[in-house]
Design a protein around this motif. Sequence first.
Motif, PDB file in Angstrom:
ATOM      1  N   UNK A   1       0.633  -1.172  -0.091  1.00  0.00           N
ATOM      2  CA  UNK A   1      -0.042  -0.114   0.167  1.00  0.00           C
ATOM      3  C   UNK A   1       1.005   1.160  -0.054  1.00  0.00           C
ATOM      4  N   UNK A   2       0.538   2.350  -0.664  1.00  0.00           N
ATOM      5  CA  UNK A   2       1.412   3.405  -0.749  1.00  0.00           C
ATOM      6  C   UNK A   2       0.592   4.621  -0.408  1.00  0.00           C
ATOM      7  N   UNK A   3       0.930   5.534   0.320  1.00  0.00           N
ATOM      8  CA  UNK A   3       0.418   6.619   0.833  1.00  0.00           C
ATOM      9  C   UNK A   3       1.288   7.694   0.682  1.00  0.00           C
TER      10      UNK A   3
ATOM     11  N   UNK B   1      14.811  11.752   8.131  1.00  0.00           N
ATOM     12  CA  UNK B   1      13.468  11.545   8.010  1.00  0.00           C
ATOM     13  C   UNK B   1      13.073  10.096   7.510  1.00  0.00           C
ATOM     14  N   UNK B   2      12.220   9.359   8.616  1.00  0.00           N
ATOM     15  CA  UNK B   2      11.855   8.175   8.145  1.00  0.00           C
ATOM     16  C   UNK B   2      10.340   7.923   8.124  1.00  0.00           C
ATOM     17  N   UNK B   3       9.852   7.389   6.875  1.00  0.00           N
ATOM     18  CA  UNK B   3       8.468   7.306   6.649  1.00  0.00           C
ATOM     19  C   UNK B   3       8.089   5.881   6.882  1.00  0.00           C
ATOM     20  N   UNK B   4       7.002   5.772   7.513  1.00  0.00           N
ATOM     21  CA  UNK B   4       6.352   4.206   7.736  1.00  0.00           C
ATOM     22  C   UNK B   4       4.900   4.330   7.306  1.00  0.00           C
TER      23      UNK B   4
ATOM     24  N   UNK C   1      11.228   3.218   2.307  1.00  0.00           N
ATOM     25  CA  UNK C   1      12.543   3.742   1.870  1.00  0.00           C
ATOM     26  C   UNK C   1      12.342   4.842   0.745  1.00  0.00           C
ATOM     27  N   UNK C   2      11.600   4.732  -0.221  1.00  0.00           N
ATOM     28  CA  UNK C   2      11.699   5.922  -1.061  1.00  0.00           C
ATOM     29  C   UNK C   2      11.143   6.855  -0.550  1.00  0.00           C
ATOM     30  N   UNK C   3      10.388   7.014   0.254  1.00  0.00           N
ATOM     31  CA  UNK C   3       9.773   8.440   0.974  1.00  0.00           C
ATOM     32  C   UNK C   3      10.878   8.955   2.188  1.00  0.00           C
ATOM     33  N   UNK C   4      11.729   8.269   2.549  1.00  0.00           N
ATOM     34  CA  UNK C   4      12.681   8.516   3.588  1.00  0.00           C
ATOM     35  C   UNK C   4      14.047   8.988   3.340  1.00  0.00           C
ATOM     36  N   UNK C   5      14.492  10.040   4.056  1.00  0.00           N
ATOM     37  CA  UNK C   5      15.678  10.474   3.962  1.00  0.00           C
ATOM     38  C   UNK C   5      16.540  10.240   5.238  1.00  0.00           C
ATOM     39  N   UNK C   6      17.320   9.468   5.014  1.00  0.00           N
ATOM     40  CA  UNK C   6      18.137   9.187   6.163  1.00  0.00           C
ATOM     41  C   UNK C   6      19.223  10.201   6.537  1.00  0.00           C
ATOM     42  N   UNK C   7      19.735  10.772   5.298  1.00  0.00           N
ATOM     43  CA  UNK C   7      20.469  12.043   5.613  1.00  0.00           C
ATOM     44  C   UNK C   7      22.071  11.639   6.006  1.00  0.00           C
ATOM     45  N   UNK C   8      22.651  12.639   6.145  1.00  0.00           N
ATOM     46  CA  UNK C   8      23.990  12.378   6.529  1.00  0.00           C
ATOM     47  C   UNK C   8      24.128  12.341   8.179  1.00  0.00           C
TER      48      UNK C   8
ATOM     49  N   UNK D   1      20.833   4.403  11.956  1.00  0.00           N
ATOM     50  CA  UNK D   1      19.403   5.031  11.849  1.00  0.00           C
ATOM     51  C   UNK D   1      18.955   4.235  10.748  1.00  0.00           C
ATOM     52  N   UNK D   2      18.064   3.177  11.044  1.00  0.00           N
ATOM     53  CA  UNK D   2      17.320   2.434   9.659  1.00  0.00           C
ATOM     54  C   UNK D   2      16.179   1.737  10.322  1.00  0.00           C
ATOM     55  N   UNK D   3      15.295   1.267   9.368  1.00  0.00           N
ATOM     56  CA  UNK D   3      14.465   0.428   9.394  1.00  0.00           C
ATOM     57  C   UNK D   3      14.764  -0.815  10.202  1.00  0.00           C
ATOM     58  N   UNK D   4      13.991  -1.222  11.161  1.00  0.00           N
ATOM     59  CA  UNK D   4      14.361  -2.678  11.791  1.00  0.00           C
ATOM     60  C   UNK D   4      14.412  -3.554  11.115  1.00  0.00           C
TER      61      UNK D   4
END
Lengths: 426, 256
Positions: free
Chosen positions: A56-58, A71-74, A81-88, A95-98
């Motif tokens: 599902x995508x929102x 920024x992490x989006x769930x 991952x596509x909507x997230x920006x882990x950044x420097x 900092x990551x998805x579990x």
Amino acid sequence: MSTALSTSPVWLSALRAEGAARFEQTGLPTQRQEAWKYTGLNRLKSFGFEPSPAGSSVAAPLILVEGTAHRLVFVNGRFDAAQSTIGTLPKDVVLTGLADLLRNQPERVEPLLGKRAQAGQRPMVALNTAWLDDGVVLIVPRGVAVDSPIEITFLAGDTTAACHPRLIISLGDNAEAVLVERHLGSAAGGLANQVAEIDLGAGANLRHYVLHAEPAASMAVETVSATVGRDAQYRCFALTAGGGLVRREVEVSLQQPGATAQVDGAYLVDGERHSDTTILIDHQAAHCSSRQTQKGVIDDDGRAVFQGKILVRPGAQKTDGYQLSQTLLLSPQAEIDVKPELEIHADDVKCSHGATVGRLDADALFFLRARGIPEAEARALLIQGFIGGALYEIDRPAVRESFGLAAADWLRGRSQPSRNAESTAS
Amino acid sequence: MLNIENLHVSVDGREILKGLSLEIPAGEIHAIMGPNGSGKSTLSYILSGREGYEITGGSVTYDGKDLLALAPEERAAAGIFLAFQYPVEIPGVPNATFLRTAVNAVRRGRGESDLDAIQFMRLIKDKSRKLGISDEMMKRPVNVGFSGGEKKRNEILQMSMLEPKLAILDETDSGLDIDALRVVADGVNMLRAPHRSMLVITHYQRLLQYIVPDRVHVLAHGLIRRSGGPELAHELELTGYAEFAEGAEFTDGKAA
Ligand SMILES: Nc1ncnc2c1ncn2[C@@H]1O[C@H](COP(=O)(O)OP(=O)(O)OP(=O)(O)O)[C@@H](O)[C@H]1O
Ligand SMILES: [Mg+2]
């Protein structure tokens, strides 16, 4: 269980099985349990707890707090991952998805999982453990500060399913981080049953801000378990401005001398919404201090619960514990249950608590109207003033400002169902 | 401008104003003096529209309109202003925010456009300086932590920003030191204008040396018992209110 889960390491499968077995045994919490006395979960009786299938995508809205670099989006509890920006990030910060980390480096997670939030006494933690899969891992090594806020946005698609995110936050000695959670849920309903395990080393400092702005159909149950080391500081503020049922259970263990905890919040409850804030501050060592400031504004048929306990264990001398609950009731049916509790097993401590429940001050209302301000605007100004006083506890101006906007949204949209429809529009 | 006729007001079944009559023509300043508990503040609240009173008889006409039919905010827009005897504290609402909201609400009520932040700042800067109100006090929540005198000065600041047609000052002088009294009196005198009337409630003749009234009335036991010129204030200072004891005869019940 799905195939993704079946490839897991043995310890993880065992942990899940243990959670499932435990939940099988206990079932949902009932109001006979002290911690759930004022919050019934009847509406979850016929709920399927199985997470919704992936895919599902929102679209996530813009960042909440200005200056956020990470920024992490769930979506439906799954890392997007596509909507997230882990950044420097500074060197060696994780900092990551579990789910990703469990797949690639499970050995990094194993020592941290299930150590603080134990499934034993907590059915909702057991349930979360049973479905343990995705979430956030933040590991900040000793002496490292992540300056920019880390923002985590939880969205849900058009689903009534559950999700069970797990947050693992571990700060080494003298490490620092700022975490902002934003829960947006979905208008379709659904349950987010989240567990956060937080471990702060000596001198570490975590700022933790949580915003609930879900539509009224959404439900959220959160369990936060934090351990705070010597001279470390855990400071959190939760603003609940949405969600049909939002339960926040926060347990902070002050384990070493000099540890401090500040657990503040504001709940803005209208319609038939229900908000429950249950806090336990466990003073295990001497010279620790804790503060809880909780403010509620309740309108319509809304209901709020605040249970705050300060537990001072034997030997925790020189404990400084403080708790304040203030509630503004805006309608005759609005309700709050406040249960302050002090359990003290040491003799040289300073603990205080206070609670007020009131209505809008008629003198203040007249004063504003006599200055030409129409009644509805005068009421809004007084409510805004009360909420402003609550948000004052947020010590980061950028966060205070964005939470202030969320509160203003609530104030504007009060009793208007369209507000809920809007907040999910992407 | 204001005409009160035979006004009867009760609270919880107890009559407080017992057929009070008073007329204030445009441009005049009238003072009301009288013993504690005689009904002075009650009168000021009735004029500004506070709830909780039962008006059992009489009428109040303001600018040809039935004042009692208007909501408090409508009265404010129509030019009524009450400087409270006990200014109210409003936690969480910065003084500047409150004042700007009030000014714009009154402007809207008068069919004028809102002031933007810059226009508002320009307007308030000069007025607040004259009253000795610092920028810091403008940022603080309304009256919270203000001293007694600061609260009263804040009331006068609101008055000068809202530019009322009928200003009612309920013991604005009490709690003020001598310098502050001057500042407040200057603030009031600056507003004196042919179209503007004032009702000044006070216990002390001293204020009336700075704000010289056209008429002085004695309110006792719910009625205007006597009216006269500024010299009446001097006389009361010497004699007190003994002659207005309950049941005493009175002659001049209505102001000219
Ligand atoms: N809301 C109320 N409930 C009960 N009694 C009231 C109320 N308001 C006024 N009163 C009574 O009405 C009487 C007149 O009160 P008021 O405040 O008008 O007096 P005042 O002339 O302003 O006195 P002071 O000089 O002390 O300010 C008093 O006896 C007071 O106790
Ligand atoms: Mg009075």
